[in-house]
Design a protein around this motif. Sequence first.
Motif, mmCIF file in Angstrom:
data_model
loop_
_atom_site.group_PDB
_atom_site.id
_atom_site.type_symbol
_atom_site.label_atom_id
_atom_site.label_comp_id
_atom_site.label_asym_id
_atom_site.label_seq_id
_atom_site.Cartn_x
_atom_site.Cartn_y
_atom_site.Cartn_z
ATOM 1 N N UNK A 9 0.827 -1.210 0.000
ATOM 2 C CA UNK A 9 0.000 0.000 0.000
ATOM 3 C C UNK A 9 0.862 1.262 0.000
ATOM 4 N N UNK A 10 1.922 1.278 0.807
ATOM 5 C CA UNK A 10 2.790 2.457 0.876
ATOM 6 C C UNK A 10 3.512 2.663 -0.452
ATOM 7 N N UNK A 11 4.022 1.593 -1.046
ATOM 8 C CA UNK A 11 4.702 1.742 -2.342
ATOM 9 C C UNK A 11 3.735 2.192 -3.429
ATOM 10 N N UNK A 12 2.526 1.643 -3.446
ATOM 11 C CA UNK A 12 1.535 2.060 -4.445
ATOM 12 C C UNK A 12 1.185 3.535 -4.285
ATOM 13 N N UNK A 13 0.982 3.960 -3.034
ATOM 14 C CA UNK A 13 0.647 5.369 -2.793
ATOM 15 C C UNK A 13 1.808 6.281 -3.172
ATOM 16 N N UNK A 14 3.034 5.854 -2.865
ATOM 17 C CA UNK A 14 4.210 6.641 -3.237
ATOM 18 C C UNK A 14 4.287 6.802 -4.753
ATOM 19 N N UNK A 56 4.355 7.696 7.622
ATOM 20 C CA UNK A 56 3.960 7.916 9.014
ATOM 21 C C UNK A 56 2.465 7.689 9.243
ATOM 22 N N UNK A 57 1.561 8.242 8.403
ATOM 23 C CA UNK A 57 0.136 7.938 8.608
ATOM 24 C C UNK A 57 -0.184 6.451 8.406
ATOM 25 N N UNK A 58 0.499 5.792 7.484
ATOM 26 C CA UNK A 58 0.254 4.363 7.243
ATOM 27 C C UNK A 58 0.643 3.541 8.465
ATOM 28 N N UNK A 59 1.782 3.854 9.057
ATOM 29 C CA UNK A 59 2.212 3.117 10.248
ATOM 30 C C UNK A 59 1.215 3.294 11.385
ATOM 31 N N UNK A 60 0.767 4.522 11.589
ATOM 32 C CA UNK A 60 -0.226 4.779 12.634
ATOM 33 C C UNK A 60 -1.512 4.012 12.352
ATOM 34 N N UNK A 61 -1.977 4.068 11.121
ATOM 35 C CA UNK A 61 -3.224 3.401 10.731
ATOM 36 C C UNK A 61 -3.142 1.897 10.957
ATOM 37 N N UNK A 62 -2.068 1.271 10.522
ATOM 38 C CA UNK A 62 -1.971 -0.186 10.609
ATOM 39 C C UNK A 62 -1.600 -0.660 12.000
ATOM 40 N N UNK A 112 16.353 9.874 2.494
ATOM 41 C CA UNK A 112 15.656 11.144 2.600
ATOM 42 C C UNK A 112 14.343 10.958 3.328
ATOM 43 N N UNK A 113 13.582 12.026 3.403
ATOM 44 C CA UNK A 113 12.313 11.993 4.119
ATOM 45 C C UNK A 113 11.126 12.186 3.180
ATOM 46 N N UNK A 114 11.336 12.073 1.890
ATOM 47 C CA UNK A 114 10.304 12.330 0.898
ATOM 48 C C UNK A 114 9.052 11.488 1.053
ATOM 49 N N UNK A 115 9.181 10.267 1.489
ATOM 50 C CA UNK A 115 8.022 9.380 1.610
ATOM 51 C C UNK A 115 7.395 9.414 2.998
ATOM 52 N N UNK A 116 7.965 10.183 3.913
ATOM 53 C CA UNK A 116 7.443 10.201 5.275
ATOM 54 C C UNK A 116 5.989 10.659 5.354
#
Length: 88
Positions: A46-51, A76-82, A68-72
């Motif tokens: 999911x994170x890779x698809x959204x990126x 970060x919201x994905x980690x919290x959600x899951x 880098x922090x480009x995908x943060x």
Amino acid sequence: TQPGQRQTVKNDEYLCHVHVKDNGIAGIVVADSEYPTTAAFGVIGKVLDEFMEQQGSDESWRTVEADGTGANSILEPALTKYQVRLQG
């Protein structure tokens, strides 16, 4: 891990779940053995698809040479959600 494949590698008491998409972009989750493998690969996918949706046709990620922090903003919201789903 080759493009288009997923792999789990054990390192001491941790598992490293790796998914490399067909286009070469990869995601990794490091977790203990109690974290469900299917959940780890689900989060990575999911994170890779959204990126990639966010990037559109921009493939500048291919030339990045340092962390880098480009995908943060996605990660970060994905980690919290899951994490909430697993704890609930």
